[in-house]
Design an enzyme around this catalytic site. Structure first.
Site, PDB file in Angstrom:
ATOM      1  N   ALA A   1       0.844  -1.190   0.000  1.00  0.00           N
ATOM      2  CA  ALA A   1       0.000   0.000   0.000  1.00  0.00           C
ATOM      3  C   ALA A   1       0.879   1.240   0.000  1.00  0.00           C
ATOM      4  CB  ALA A   1      -0.907   0.010   1.235  1.00  0.00           C
ATOM      5  N   ASP A   2       0.349   2.301  -0.548  1.00  0.00           N
ATOM      6  CA  ASP A   2       1.006   3.595  -0.460  1.00  0.00           C
ATOM      7  C   ASP A   2      -0.076   4.653  -0.302  1.00  0.00           C
ATOM      8  OD1 ASP A   2       3.961   4.666  -0.921  1.00  0.00           O
ATOM      9  OD2 ASP A   2       2.528   6.180  -1.582  1.00  0.00           O
TER      10      ASP A   2
END
Length: 182
Positions: free
Chosen positions: A66-67
């Protein structure tokens, strides 16, 4: 085996709500090597790069990457490099609505890849300079996209959110849960 491509304590705590056992291994990518795109596309490209970087080391694992980034008026607000930069960010966000985007990339143990971007609108209260200074004294802006975390002192800045609260923390667990189930 499930691998979280992050050492973020916030992401680990959130993931434990839906996956009791996993290993945390941060991805080592050069984020600056990726082209700057529109905020939703950019966070998705970062999440994909992080996840794909771990596939050779964990070929049979489920990998979650995830970012999360804050965007204001179409521009990305990353992690501030200084107190002054944090002050500029918080001051600009005062009385305004901005977006928080998280790109999710999941590679299931069978090789299937799922991707999704979650966006949340966050509105800050109008902020007097004294409020901004008081917030900055907490040092809660450090290592936080947009110079705040909604789970700590940044909560006092937020007037409202429209969307997933956990997305603003860095991992939209409701969406991730469904990606893992599908």
């Amino acid at each position: 085996m499930i691998i979280l491509a992050s050492h973020s304590p916030r992401r680990q705590a959130l993931l434990k709500r839906i996956v009791p056992e996993f290993e945390s291994h941060p991805a080592t990518i050069n984020e600056r090597a990726l082209p700057i795109l529109a905020p939703p596309d950019y966070v998705q490209s970062l999440a994909k790069a992080k996840g794909e970087s771990l596939v050779p080391s964990y070929p049979g694992a489920t990998i979650i990457a995830a970012d999360t980034m804050v965007a204001f008026q179409g521009k990305l607000l990353g992690k501030p490099h200084s107190r002054q930069e944090a002050k500029q960010m918080i001051t600009a966000l005062g009385g305004q609505t901005h977006q928080v985007y998280t790109g999710l990339w999941v590679r299931l143990d069978n090789g299937t890849v799922r991707q999704q971007v979650v966006g949340t609108d966050v509105t800050f209260w109008p902020l007097a300079e004294a409020e901004v200074e008081s917030y900055l004294q907490e040092d809660a802006y450090q290592d936080k996209a947009g110079a705040y975390g909604i789970q700590d002192a940044g909560a006092l800045l937020v007037k409202s959110i429209h969307g997933d609260f956990y997305n603003v923390m860095g991992l939209p667990i409701s969406t991730l849960y469904r990606m893992l189930l599908a």
